[in-house]
Design an enzyme around this catalytic site. Structure first.
Site, PDB file in Angstrom:
ATOM      1  N   CYS A  12       0.853  -1.188   0.000  1.00 60.83           N
ATOM      2  CA  CYS A  12       0.000   0.000   0.000  1.00 60.83           C
ATOM      3  C   CYS A  12       0.885   1.233   0.000  1.00 60.83           C
ATOM      4  CB  CYS A  12      -0.926   0.006   1.208  1.00 60.83           C
ATOM      5  SG  CYS A  12      -1.950   1.482   1.248  1.00 60.83           S
ATOM      6  N   GLY A  13       0.913   1.947  -1.131  1.00 62.70           N
ATOM      7  CA  GLY A  13       1.785   3.106  -1.253  1.00 62.70           C
ATOM      8  C   GLY A  13       1.370   4.278  -0.386  1.00 62.70           C
ATOM      9  N   HIS A  14       0.074   4.553  -0.311  1.00 63.68           N
ATOM     10  CA  HIS A  14      -0.353   5.695   0.510  1.00 63.68           C
ATOM     11  C   HIS A  14      -0.029   5.425   1.981  1.00 63.68           C
ATOM     12  CE1 HIS A  14      -4.091   3.791   2.102  1.00 63.68           C
ATOM     13  NE2 HIS A  14      -4.120   4.814   2.938  1.00 63.68           N
ATOM     14  N   ASP A  26     -10.418   3.928  -3.716  1.00 65.81           N
ATOM     15  CA  ASP A  26      -9.290   4.687  -3.174  1.00 65.81           C
ATOM     16  C   ASP A  26      -9.546   6.170  -3.391  1.00 65.81           C
ATOM     17  OD1 ASP A  26      -6.780   5.683  -2.391  1.00 65.81           O
ATOM     18  OD2 ASP A  26      -5.742   3.940  -3.201  1.00 65.81           O
ATOM     19  N   GLY A  36      -0.844   4.596  -4.508  1.00 66.93           N
ATOM     20  CA  GLY A  36       0.605   4.501  -4.631  1.00 66.93           C
ATOM     21  C   GLY A  36       1.081   3.254  -5.346  1.00 66.93           C
ATOM     22  N   SER A  37       0.550   2.086  -4.982  1.00 65.23           N
ATOM     23  CA  SER A  37       0.962   0.858  -5.658  1.00 65.23           C
ATOM     24  C   SER A  37       0.421   0.812  -7.083  1.00 65.23           C
ATOM     25  CB  SER A  37       0.501  -0.374  -4.866  1.00 65.23           C
ATOM     26  OG  SER A  37      -0.891  -0.321  -4.613  1.00 65.23           O
TER      27      SER A  37
END
Length: 367
Positions: free
Chosen positions: A119-121, A282, A287-288
């Site tokens: 999870c990028g965020h 989202d 991010g991903s």
């Protein structure tokens, strides 16, 4: 000041009257609340059961399975109503043995339907959290590298640090990201045949332009976009088998990202919406998802190394940037390490209580 004094005197007497009455055996869960680009992150700084399970040397993917099997009530209590909502997202911080091998912390990612691999965020928010809550022994100015272990592998966040508190923007370097398939023909019930790309950015996504579905990512109703994306996800799952070169635990399609189709390099932002898990939307540009989309664009020759693209969320208008910073290999795949940048903010801290006699104590999911 009066409130601070009152809290101090209350703490000194040990009287817990700031908490509501709760069952002696009921859970008390403390969280740090953040958001990145509008997407919430409910951080659980410590879950003792996860740390105890990690002592045995479990891999993070194995620990994810163990937590899902034995502690899923915690996820449901915090992600679902009434404490959470349909768009809630969370992270369990795991220290000690699970954060070994040079990492400052490990993280398990939670959402309404289960557990993610990346999870990028959350990584951007956790980078700030790690500095401000003392998980990095000696932060450096003006920027500190925070090493995280995610279920998909090691990720590094780079966080501004002024000597007292963290700041923005935060950037991170991904695990090797790669293109799985391009221009893959998929029959989607209700929409006909569409061409999708599948990319990996720590987890797998299907990508296609909304034009193929008779929609517009910027102006169509969110419910119509969610329905279309969900139909694509289900169709891809049935018609294309995913494989991950390191672990079949990672070989699942997390969701579908609908785009405006602007994949060729441009200084102008490109807009997308990510629908993942069980129709969860989202609020950030994802991010991903940015990671996977950059990998696809690089694979197609639409961008070069270190060409920065800007990605806009169709839900909040928030922005992330992304660029491929170096080539890599993952199994037989030609991959790239992607740098994603965004802004993460604190919104509060919370102490949640659970009363054992509450029939809805572990939440409910309303759609």
């Amino acid at each position: 000041m009066a409130m601070a004094a009152a809290e101090g005197s209350d703490a000194s007497t040990g009287a817990g009257r700031w908490l509501p009455p709760h069952s002696p055996s009921g859970l008390v869960l403390q969280t740090v609340e953040m958001h990145t680009g509008g997407e919430p992150l409910r951080i659980i700084p410590r879950l003792e059961a996860a740390e105890e399970a990690a002592v045995g040397g479990l891999s993070l993917l194995s620990l994810r399975r163990e937590v899902a099997a034995t502690q899923d009530h915690v996820r449901r209590a915090l992600m679902h109503e009434p404490r959470g909502h349909g768009g809630m997202y969370g992270a369990v911080v795991v220290r000690g043995a699970a954060a070994a091998a040079g990492a400052h912390l490990a993280a398990l990612f939670l959402h309404g339907a289960g557990y993610s691999a990346m999870c990028g965020h959350a990584v951007m928010a956790l980078g700030r959290f790690a500095l401000d809550y003392g998980l990095v022994a000696a932060p450096s100015c003006p920027e500190t590298a925070v090493h995280l272990r995610c279920p998909c592998g090691p990720v590094t966040a780079f966080v501004p640090w002024d000597g007292h508190r963290s700041g923005n923007p935060v950037r991170f370097h991904s695990v090797p990201a790669f293109a799985v398939a391009t221009d893959l023909a998929i029959d989607v019930p209700g929409y006909g045949k569409v061409m999708v790309d599948i990319g990996y950015g720590g987890t797998f996504y299907a990508f296609l332009s909304t034009e193929q579905l008779g929609l517009d990512v910027c102006s169509s109703k969110t419910r119509d976009l969610v329905n279309a994306a969900s139909a694509v996800t289900e169709a891809v799952k049935k018609q294309f088998k995913l494989h991950h070169p390191e672990s079949e635990d990672l070989a699942f399609l997390y969701g579908t990202i609908l785009t405006d189709g602007k994949d060729t390099f441009s200084e102008e932002p490109t807009t997308n919406i990510c629908v993942f898990a069980d129709e969860q939307v989202d609020r950030s540009p994802t991010g991903s998802g940015v990671t996977a989309r950059i990998a696809l664009q690089y694979h197609k020759g639409l961008i070069q190394l270190n060409q920065t693209r800007t990605f806009r969320s169709s839900t909040t208008g928030s922005l992330f940037t992304g660029k491929a910073v170096k080539e890599a290999k993952l199994g037989d795949y030609n991959a790239v390490v992607v740098e994603v940048s965004g802004e993460a903010f604190y919104i509060g801290t919370t102490t949640f209580t659970v009363e054992e006699e509450d029939p809805l104590k572990y939440g409910f999911f309303f759609k």
